[in-house]
Write a protein that holds these residues in place. Sequence first.
Motif, PDB file in Angstrom:
ATOM      1  N   GLY A   1       0.801  -1.225   0.000  1.00  0.00           N
ATOM      2  CA  GLY A   1       0.000   0.000   0.000  1.00  0.00           C
ATOM      3  C   GLY A   1       0.824   1.260   0.000  1.00  0.00           C
ATOM      4  O   GLY A   1       0.268   2.369   0.039  1.00  0.00           O
ATOM      5  N   PHE A   2       2.152   1.133  -0.068  1.00  0.00           N
ATOM      6  CA  PHE A   2       3.021   2.315  -0.112  1.00  0.00           C
ATOM      7  C   PHE A   2       3.057   2.941  -1.505  1.00  0.00           C
ATOM      8  O   PHE A   2       3.471   4.087  -1.660  1.00  0.00           O
ATOM      9  CB  PHE A   2       4.439   1.951   0.327  1.00  0.00           C
TER      10      PHE A   2
ATOM     11  N   ILE B   1      -5.205  -5.210  -6.742  1.00  0.00           N
ATOM     12  CA  ILE B   1      -4.572  -6.145  -5.812  1.00  0.00           C
ATOM     13  C   ILE B   1      -5.630  -6.650  -4.846  1.00  0.00           C
ATOM     14  O   ILE B   1      -6.363  -5.850  -4.226  1.00  0.00           O
ATOM     15  CB  ILE B   1      -3.427  -5.474  -5.038  1.00  0.00           C
ATOM     16  N   HIS B   2      -5.709  -7.965  -4.713  1.00  0.00           N
ATOM     17  CA  HIS B   2      -6.700  -8.584  -3.834  1.00  0.00           C
ATOM     18  C   HIS B   2      -5.982  -9.389  -2.759  1.00  0.00           C
ATOM     19  O   HIS B   2      -5.008 -10.095  -3.029  1.00  0.00           O
ATOM     20  CB  HIS B   2      -7.622  -9.492  -4.638  1.00  0.00           C
TER      21      HIS B   2
ATOM     22  N   ILE C   1      -6.804   0.780  -0.433  1.00  0.00           N
ATOM     23  CA  ILE C   1      -6.911   0.819   1.030  1.00  0.00           C
ATOM     24  C   ILE C   1      -5.566   1.266   1.605  1.00  0.00           C
ATOM     25  O   ILE C   1      -4.517   0.777   1.191  1.00  0.00           O
ATOM     26  CB  ILE C   1      -7.315  -0.560   1.583  1.00  0.00           C
ATOM     27  N   PRO C   2      -5.554   2.204   2.571  1.00  0.00           N
ATOM     28  CA  PRO C   2      -4.286   2.683   3.155  1.00  0.00           C
ATOM     29  C   PRO C   2      -3.491   1.551   3.792  1.00  0.00           C
ATOM     30  O   PRO C   2      -4.066   0.552   4.249  1.00  0.00           O
ATOM     31  CB  PRO C   2      -4.748   3.691   4.218  1.00  0.00           C
ATOM     32  N   PRO C   3      -2.158   1.688   3.836  1.00  0.00           N
ATOM     33  CA  PRO C   3      -1.302   0.622   4.385  1.00  0.00           C
ATOM     34  C   PRO C   3      -1.686   0.194   5.799  1.00  0.00           C
ATOM     35  O   PRO C   3      -1.646  -1.001   6.116  1.00  0.00           O
ATOM     36  CB  PRO C   3       0.095   1.255   4.357  1.00  0.00           C
TER      37      PRO C   3
ATOM     38  N   ARG D   1      -4.444  -2.492   6.109  1.00  0.00           N
ATOM     39  CA  ARG D   1      -4.253  -3.787   5.470  1.00  0.00           C
ATOM     40  C   ARG D   1      -3.664  -4.774   6.484  1.00  0.00           C
ATOM     41  O   ARG D   1      -2.781  -4.394   7.256  1.00  0.00           O
ATOM     42  CB  ARG D   1      -3.298  -3.679   4.268  1.00  0.00           C
ATOM     43  N   PRO D   2      -4.123  -6.023   6.478  1.00  0.00           N
ATOM     44  CA  PRO D   2      -3.550  -7.028   7.390  1.00  0.00           C
ATOM     45  C   PRO D   2      -2.207  -7.529   6.859  1.00  0.00           C
ATOM     46  O   PRO D   2      -1.975  -8.730   6.682  1.00  0.00           O
ATOM     47  CB  PRO D   2      -4.615  -8.123   7.403  1.00  0.00           C
ATOM     48  N   VAL D   3      -1.321  -6.569   6.604  1.00  0.00           N
ATOM     49  CA  VAL D   3      -0.023  -6.842   5.989  1.00  0.00           C
ATOM     50  C   VAL D   3       1.043  -6.080   6.769  1.00  0.00           C
ATOM     51  O   VAL D   3       0.825  -4.929   7.153  1.00  0.00           O
ATOM     52  CB  VAL D   3      -0.012  -6.377   4.518  1.00  0.00           C
TER      53      VAL D   3
END
Length: 351
Positions: free
Chosen positions: A58-59, A67-68, A77-79, A82-84
């Motif tokens: 998300g950067f 992207i899914h 969706i902002p970084p 995200r569950p990342v």
Amino acid sequence: MNTPIAVDARNIGKIYATGKDAVTALGDVSISIEKGEFFTLLGPSGCGKTTLLRCIAGFETPTSGSIHLSGRDITYIPPNQRPVNTVFQSYALFPHLSVAQNVGFGLKMLGKPAGDVAKAVARVLALVKLEDFADRLPQQLSGGQQQRVALARALAPEPEVLLLDEPLSALDLKLRKEMQSELKRLQTETGITFVFVTHDQEEALTMSNRIGVMSQGELLQVGTPHDIYEHPVNRFVADFIGETNFLEGVVEGHQVRIGTGDALDVVLDGQVGAVTLAIRPEQVSLTTAGAGIAAQIAETTYLGTDTHYDLKLGDGSHIIARVQSKSAGTFNVGDTVSIAIDAKAVQVLKS
């Protein structure tokens, strides 16, 4: 049963600037990464692998495509939503906070209760084997220990996907090899999807379930380490993954005639005309002069377990053979030898 997909990047394009200043970092890249997989994006500097990773994080926002994550469209969706999580080359640890405080910082910022933070910190410090270092400051740790703290901090929130952007490149060779084993162990024990970026082919081959090889913003080949190494789709992949000999030739029936005039048995898949043969050095067998391709030993390099032979062919071209040293003591510079290569070991590429 089909394995669920963790990351699904569809037709991702990324262009920086516009007009005559436009630079294409990614050109229509599509890739699916399975849940629980250790997936590596591999390629030289500037190939687009880090840009793709940053789009997943998300950067960066793709110029085109989507992207899914586990079926959910996260393109815009902002970084922080995200569950990342991402582990960078720079550890970016807070020097004034202890190891435990560094690891728990993100959870604290998310508003997690103190008891939950303490449990999560204890869990991940045990996972990275740093339980006894919880009260130390970062400057009291080695480089490898600092890297494990950064990993623990990223793992603490239990992300669905962990992104790793060349996290081992700042370590010396011995530490890097130790951390390769450590990362693979962590991925296996946690079951979290790891997406790892590197330009180091050995790292990719050692740790990955699958590898995606990139060049100039394109995804050239995706496969297991064995597939990528043994069955490269083109010359770039063959050359980038491991050491490779290349011989130019022309298809004649079920053989390929090379520049020396010799005809090599190969396994063809409809190729005709001019082709390039890719042959790994360990697939080149040497015998005393006899049947096979005649060559002269131009140079020998002793590497402990292996000895590398630089072989000069009759047309002036060279080929490298890698032979186990215990069986390589009879060949010296200037000797004439014969080269034998199994047909199944030769990869036939379009010229």
